[in-house]
Design a protein around this motif. Structure first.
Motif, PDB file in Angstrom:
ATOM      1  N   THR A 129       0.848  -1.194   0.000  1.00  0.00           N
ATOM      2  CA  THR A 129       0.000   0.000   0.000  1.00  0.00           C
ATOM      3  C   THR A 129       0.885   1.245   0.000  1.00  0.00           C
ATOM      4  O   THR A 129       2.057   1.212   0.402  1.00  0.00           O
ATOM      5  CB  THR A 129      -0.912   0.045   1.242  1.00  0.00           C
ATOM      6  OG1 THR A 129      -0.093   0.032   2.419  1.00  0.00           O
ATOM      7  CG2 THR A 129      -1.846  -1.156   1.266  1.00  0.00           C
ATOM      8  N   ILE A 130       0.347   2.354  -0.457  1.00  0.00           N
ATOM      9  CA  ILE A 130       1.083   3.622  -0.458  1.00  0.00           C
ATOM     10  C   ILE A 130       1.153   4.140   0.971  1.00  0.00           C
ATOM     11  O   ILE A 130       0.121   4.252   1.652  1.00  0.00           O
ATOM     12  CB  ILE A 130       0.386   4.650  -1.363  1.00  0.00           C
ATOM     13  CG1 ILE A 130       0.370   4.134  -2.806  1.00  0.00           C
ATOM     14  CG2 ILE A 130       1.087   6.001  -1.274  1.00  0.00           C
ATOM     15  CD1 ILE A 130      -0.386   5.021  -3.760  1.00  0.00           C
ATOM     16  N   THR A 134       6.012  10.171   3.771  1.00  0.00           N
ATOM     17  CA  THR A 134       7.351   9.824   3.307  1.00  0.00           C
ATOM     18  C   THR A 134       8.373  10.518   4.200  1.00  0.00           C
ATOM     19  O   THR A 134       8.084  11.550   4.821  1.00  0.00           O
ATOM     20  CB  THR A 134       7.568  10.249   1.844  1.00  0.00           C
ATOM     21  OG1 THR A 134       7.389  11.670   1.732  1.00  0.00           O
ATOM     22  CG2 THR A 134       6.589   9.542   0.926  1.00  0.00           C
ATOM     23  N   GLN A 152       1.186  12.364   3.139  1.00  0.00           N
ATOM     24  CA  GLN A 152       0.264  12.220   2.008  1.00  0.00           C
ATOM     25  C   GLN A 152      -1.161  12.508   2.471  1.00  0.00           C
ATOM     26  O   GLN A 152      -2.025  12.908   1.690  1.00  0.00           O
ATOM     27  CB  GLN A 152       0.350  10.808   1.433  1.00  0.00           C
ATOM     28  CG  GLN A 152       1.753  10.393   1.029  1.00  0.00           C
ATOM     29  CD  GLN A 152       2.361  11.308  -0.006  1.00  0.00           C
ATOM     30  OE1 GLN A 152       1.683  11.706  -0.965  1.00  0.00           O
ATOM     31  NE2 GLN A 152       3.632  11.661   0.165  1.00  0.00           N
TER      32      GLN A 152
END
Length: 368
Positions: A129-130, A134, A152
């Motif tokens: 999954t994203i 980050t 995000q």
């Protein structure tokens, strides 16, 4: 006598063999040493051991495997773990395998050739999954570290940080429940241990996210520790100068401050005086003021002042340039006439003394 000596030797030999046998026979059930935390990816790994008792002479062996093949193996010696304390090791794997899939890290702890702990840790390479955030731009240095976390979407994270000397974690901590909303957030922390000048260390961080499942992002960066300070304030006049120096490194600053005053004349810049003063030892967040007094007071004119902070290795860490405007005029006439005035006053002093003695003699004659 000879019989007694042989008897004593036999007893000592039995005790020695018994003691050695006892140490060798002590199995894993008798050593309370375990792994309380481990994280690994294809690049790096850190592992924390805990012991409820004092134990020494441990050997730690770490092996990474993938699809039945051994990719890398690392061994570490642990001199001692004190009671109810932890020891953390951190290192880089040496493998070219970057494929997706399941990887296994096998851990084995042994003492005197006897295995006292074994376990396996699995991780999967290739995100399913994203991630909700980050981690970018980890910058460690002699003061501490800074890392940028870019969301995000809104997320709450823990940031664990480590300072590593070789494979030994010498300082660590965790900042918990950091809220990151719509803008990137910088997380900064200072080290609290002394560092050695010109020695290489590694800064390591792990960002833990809790949802939709517990995931980690780890980064490591090397740096060379160096002493570092800056000039935060100065004062200067025709009598002397001072500089306040602030430390910004956990390497002890043991340098000095140089004051150089000069004046422009027909031949160019003429150095009037240059003085180097030793600075007190400074660490991060320390500050001290270093002062100097000119040998002779600066007379009327405009002077240039250069203040330089000289580091442990003789390098210039910071420079400040200032202007001194003096209106001091020495009284040359008073200085030249001092000897003449003293000479003129001396005869007068002698005459007054003679008259005083005559008056005393006259008074004594009248009384008679």
């Amino acid at each position: 006598m000879r019989t007694a000596l042989l008897y004593l030797t036999a007893i000592l030999l039995i005790v020695s063999i018994t003691g050695t046998s006892f140490a060798a026979d002590r199995g894993s059930d008798n050593y309370d040493v375990s792994v309380v935390d481990i994280y690994s990816d294809l690049d790096t790994c850190d592992i924390t051991l805990h012991s409820s008792e004092q134990v020494s002479g441990l050997e730690l062996e770490m092996t990474m495997e993938h699809e039945g093949s051994t990719l890398d193996k690392r061994k570490f010696s642990i001199d001692m773990i004190t009671p109810d304390s932890d020891v953390t090791k951190a290192f880089e794997w040496d493998t070219d395998d970057k494929g997706d899939g399941k990887y296994t890290v096998n851990t084995m702890i042994s003492k005197d050739g006897c295995v006292i702990y074994e376990n396996a840790y699995n991780f999967v390479n290739g995100r399913q999954t994203i991630p909700r955030a980050t981690v970018d731009d980890l910058v460690p240095n002699s003061q501490g570290f800074s890392v940028m976390i870019t969301p995000q979407e809104a997320v709450v994270v823990d940031v664990e940080y480590m300072l590593i000397d070789g494979s030994d974690v010498i300082y660590s901590g965790t900042e918990k429940k950091i809220s990151v909303h719509t803008q990137p957030m910088e997380v900064t922390k200072d080290w609290n241990v002394l560092l050695e000048n010109n020695k290489e260390y590694t800064g390591r961080i792990k960002v833990k996210m809790y949802s939709p499942s517990v995931t980690y992002i780890a980064l490591s960066e090397d740096f060379v520790a160096q002493d570092d300070v800056f000039i935060s304030d100065t004062y200067e006049d025709d009598i002397g100068a001072s500089a306040t120096v602030d430390g910004i490194s956990q390497v002890p600053f043991e340098g000095s401050v140089r004051f150089t005053v000069s004046k422009q004349d027909d031949d160019g810049e003429n150095v009037i005086e240059s003085v180097t003063q030793k600075s007190p030892i400074l660490l991060n967040e320390d500050d001290e003021t270093v002062e100097t007094i000119w040998e002779e007071r600066l007379t009327t004119g405009i002077y240039s002042l250069v203040i330089e902070v000289i580091g442990n290795d003789g390098d210039i860490l910071d420079v400040e340039e200032k202007i001194i405007e003096s209106d001091h005029e020495p009284s040359t006439q008073q200085t030249n006439n001092t000897g003449t005035e003293d000479a003129e006053e001396s005869p007068g002093f002698m005459l007054s003394g003679s008259l005083f003695l005559i008056a005393i003699v006259a008074l004594m004659s009248r009384k008679r």
